[in-house]
Design a protein around this motif. Structure first.
Motif, PDB file in Angstrom:
ATOM      1  N   UNK A   1      15.384   7.997 -16.052  1.00 51.33           N
ATOM      2  CA  UNK A   1      15.408   8.338 -14.623  1.00 51.33           C
ATOM      3  C   UNK A   1      14.090   9.014 -14.237  1.00 51.33           C
ATOM      4  N   UNK A   2      13.719   9.982 -15.051  1.00 50.79           N
ATOM      5  CA  UNK A   2      12.529  10.795 -14.773  1.00 50.79           C
ATOM      6  C   UNK A   2      11.250   9.961 -14.826  1.00 50.79           C
ATOM      7  N   UNK A   3      11.257   8.927 -15.645  1.00 50.29           N
ATOM      8  CA  UNK A   3      10.055   8.103 -15.842  1.00 50.29           C
ATOM      9  C   UNK A   3       9.526   7.549 -14.528  1.00 50.29           C
ATOM     10  N   UNK A   4      10.416   7.342 -13.569  1.00 46.93           N
ATOM     11  CA  UNK A   4      10.039   6.757 -12.276  1.00 46.93           C
ATOM     12  C   UNK A   4       9.025   7.634 -11.529  1.00 46.93           C
TER      13      UNK A   4
ATOM     14  N   UNK B   1       0.818  -1.211   0.000  1.00 50.68           N
ATOM     15  CA  UNK B   1       0.000   0.000   0.000  1.00 50.68           C
ATOM     16  C   UNK B   1       0.850   1.259   0.000  1.00 50.68           C
ATOM     17  N   UNK B   2       2.104   1.135  -0.399  1.00 53.01           N
ATOM     18  CA  UNK B   2       2.998   2.296  -0.459  1.00 53.01           C
ATOM     19  C   UNK B   2       2.469   3.317  -1.467  1.00 53.01           C
ATOM     20  N   UNK B   3       2.531   4.592  -1.099  1.00 53.03           N
ATOM     21  CA  UNK B   3       1.940   5.583  -2.002  1.00 53.03           C
ATOM     22  C   UNK B   3       2.978   6.244  -2.909  1.00 53.03           C
ATOM     23  N   UNK B   4       2.431   6.959  -3.893  1.00 49.47           N
ATOM     24  CA  UNK B   4       3.227   7.611  -4.930  1.00 49.47           C
ATOM     25  C   UNK B   4       4.119   8.703  -4.347  1.00 49.47           C
ATOM     26  N   UNK B   5       3.541   9.473  -3.407  1.00 48.55           N
ATOM     27  CA  UNK B   5       4.284  10.615  -2.870  1.00 48.55           C
ATOM     28  C   UNK B   5       5.593  10.155  -2.212  1.00 48.55           C
ATOM     29  N   UNK B   6       5.514   9.113  -1.376  1.00 47.78           N
ATOM     30  CA  UNK B   6       6.718   8.640  -0.694  1.00 47.78           C
ATOM     31  C   UNK B   6       7.648   7.902  -1.640  1.00 47.78           C
ATOM     32  N   UNK B   7       7.063   7.265  -2.630  1.00 44.38           N
ATOM     33  CA  UNK B   7       7.883   6.577  -3.638  1.00 44.38           C
ATOM     34  C   UNK B   7       8.802   7.590  -4.341  1.00 44.38           C
ATOM     35  N   UNK B   8       8.220   8.733  -4.747  1.00 39.96           N
ATOM     36  CA  UNK B   8       8.989   9.756  -5.465  1.00 39.96           C
ATOM     37  C   UNK B   8       9.950  10.464  -4.504  1.00 39.96           C
ATOM     38  N   UNK B   9       9.472  10.727  -3.294  1.00 38.66           N
ATOM     39  CA  UNK B   9      10.326  11.402  -2.314  1.00 38.66           C
ATOM     40  C   UNK B   9      11.593  10.584  -2.040  1.00 38.66           C
ATOM     41  N   UNK B  10      11.402   9.299  -1.825  1.00 42.18           N
ATOM     42  CA  UNK B  10      12.555   8.427  -1.560  1.00 42.18           C
ATOM     43  C   UNK B  10      13.455   8.303  -2.786  1.00 42.18           C
ATOM     44  N   UNK B  11      12.838   8.331  -3.952  1.00 45.62           N
ATOM     45  CA  UNK B  11      13.617   8.221  -5.193  1.00 45.62           C
ATOM     46  C   UNK B  11      14.585   9.395  -5.325  1.00 45.62           C
ATOM     47  N   UNK B  12      14.096  10.592  -5.026  1.00 52.25           N
ATOM     48  CA  UNK B  12      14.961  11.776  -5.124  1.00 52.25           C
ATOM     49  C   UNK B  12      16.059  11.734  -4.059  1.00 52.25           C
TER      50      UNK B  12
ATOM     51  N   UNK C   1       1.732   6.498 -13.127  1.00 49.53           N
ATOM     52  CA  UNK C   1       1.430   5.140 -13.578  1.00 49.53           C
ATOM     53  C   UNK C   1       2.658   4.298 -13.873  1.00 49.53           C
ATOM     54  N   UNK C   2       3.805   4.733 -13.390  1.00 41.52           N
ATOM     55  CA  UNK C   2       5.048   4.024 -13.728  1.00 41.52           C
ATOM     56  C   UNK C   2       5.071   2.605 -13.173  1.00 41.52           C
ATOM     57  N   UNK C   3       5.615   1.682 -13.974  1.00 40.56           N
ATOM     58  CA  UNK C   3       5.966   0.357 -13.463  1.00 40.56           C
ATOM     59  C   UNK C   3       7.276  -0.065 -14.145  1.00 40.56           C
ATOM     60  N   UNK C   4       8.210  -0.662 -13.388  1.00 43.29           N
ATOM     61  CA  UNK C   4       9.532  -0.998 -13.974  1.00 43.29           C
ATOM     62  C   UNK C   4       9.435  -1.884 -15.213  1.00 43.29           C
ATOM     63  N   UNK C   5       8.382  -2.691 -15.305  1.00 42.61           N
ATOM     64  CA  UNK C   5       8.246  -3.586 -16.467  1.00 42.61           C
ATOM     65  C   UNK C   5       7.923  -2.831 -17.760  1.00 42.61           C
ATOM     66  N   UNK C   6       7.609  -1.549 -17.636  1.00 45.03           N
ATOM     67  CA  UNK C   6       7.342  -0.769 -18.858  1.00 45.03           C
ATOM     68  C   UNK C   6       8.644  -0.554 -19.633  1.00 45.03           C
TER      69      UNK C   6
END
Ligand SMILES: [Fe+2]
Ligand SMILES: [Fe+2]
Length: 274
Positions: A238-241, A176-187, A245-250
């Motif tokens: 890099x930016x695509x992440x 249930x991880x959300x988009x906001x934290x996914x992007x925050x951690x990515x940066x 709707x990003x998924x690594x399999x794309x």
């Protein structure tokens, strides 16, 4: 779900190599050595995080993702072991792995955080390594002049990074991880990872006596910042992440699949005889 095979690499890592093991090129050697120095601790963290994340999931999700997580852990454990041997030679050559000490302190400071944060950090790093891996597989000049056994080591690792690129991401989503934290951690991960590797590369170059040579920085430009360089040519990937709707399999993993198919004489699937 991705079926992940754990492969035992059939290369000699007992024979030492010189400081400029990457084709005699000081920068390429120092940069890739710095990456290798980050792997032991990093890959242990990925394994621990993804395993801990899986345990928090309801039984049906554990069943759906369990085999893939097991394959992921097996692959990372093998990478960790092989790069441990590689790093042992660097240590014998007098290179000091300061990156590992700094990263260990940072991990300790963040150990109390929610498991989802650790899995998000893992998914972010896995995206960076998958981009790096695909670039390696399409730019043989990055290892030009390197002994075949060491080329195999780096390309095998690249192929498997590309192959298991979505495991941590899928566990994060199932948690249930959300988009906001996914992007925050990515940066955050992008900045800290680049800073760590840059500092360690400079440290390695200093030890090698190549820090103040023009040829070193010409090579750095070619490898990282030229139009086809690892950093500059991968900005879009890099930016695509960050897209919702990003998924690594794309992202295309043909190079990885081809490499594994064409080099099957270089490894044996674990559990089978050579
Ligand atoms: Fe790995
Ligand atoms: Fe990985």
């Amino acid at each position: 779900m991705t079926e992940l095979i754990v492969r035992k690499l059939l290369i000699d890592l007992n024979t030492p190599f010189p400081a400029r093991w990457n084709g005699g090129d000081a920068f390429r050697s120092a940069f890739f050595s710095a990456l290798s120095m980050s792997f032991s601790l990093g890959e242990q963290f990925f394994m621990d995080s993804v395993r801990a994340g899986l345990k928090t999931l309801p039984p049906q999700d554990q069943e759906r993702l369990g085999a893939e997580v097991q394959g992921f852990v097996g692959q990372e454990a093998t990478h960790r072991r092989i790069h441990g041997l590689f790093n042992g030679h660097l240590e014998t050559l007098g290179f000091d792995n300061e990156l590992e000490r700094r990263a260990a302190r940072r991990m300790q400071e963040n150990a109390h955080r929610d498991v989802r944060i650790h899995v998000a950090a893992t998914a972010a790093t896995e995206h960076l390594t998958a981009i790096f891996a695909d670039w390696m597989l399409s730019h043989p000049e990055a290892l030009e002049g390197t002994e075949p056994r060491l080329q195999t080591l780096w390309l095998w690792h690249s192929a498997e990074e590309s192959e298991h690129r979505s495991t941590a991401f899928d566990v994060y989503q199932a948690m249930g991880g959300n988009q906001e934290w996914r992007v925050r951690l990515f940066r955050y991960i992008t900045i800290t990872f680049l800073a760590d590797v840059t500092r360690q590369t400079i440290r390695n170059l200093w030890h090698d006596g190549a820090l103040f040579q023009w040829s070193t920085w010409r090579s750095a430009y070619r490898l990282l910042l030229s139009p086809s360089g690892m950093f500059r040519s991968n900005y879009a990937q890099w930016k695509a992440y960050e897209a919702p709707g990003f998924h690594p399999r794309q992202q295309d993993d043909t190079l990885s699949r081809n490499w594994l198919q064409n080099h099957s004489d270089q490894f044996v699937p674990v559990g089978q005889r050579a």
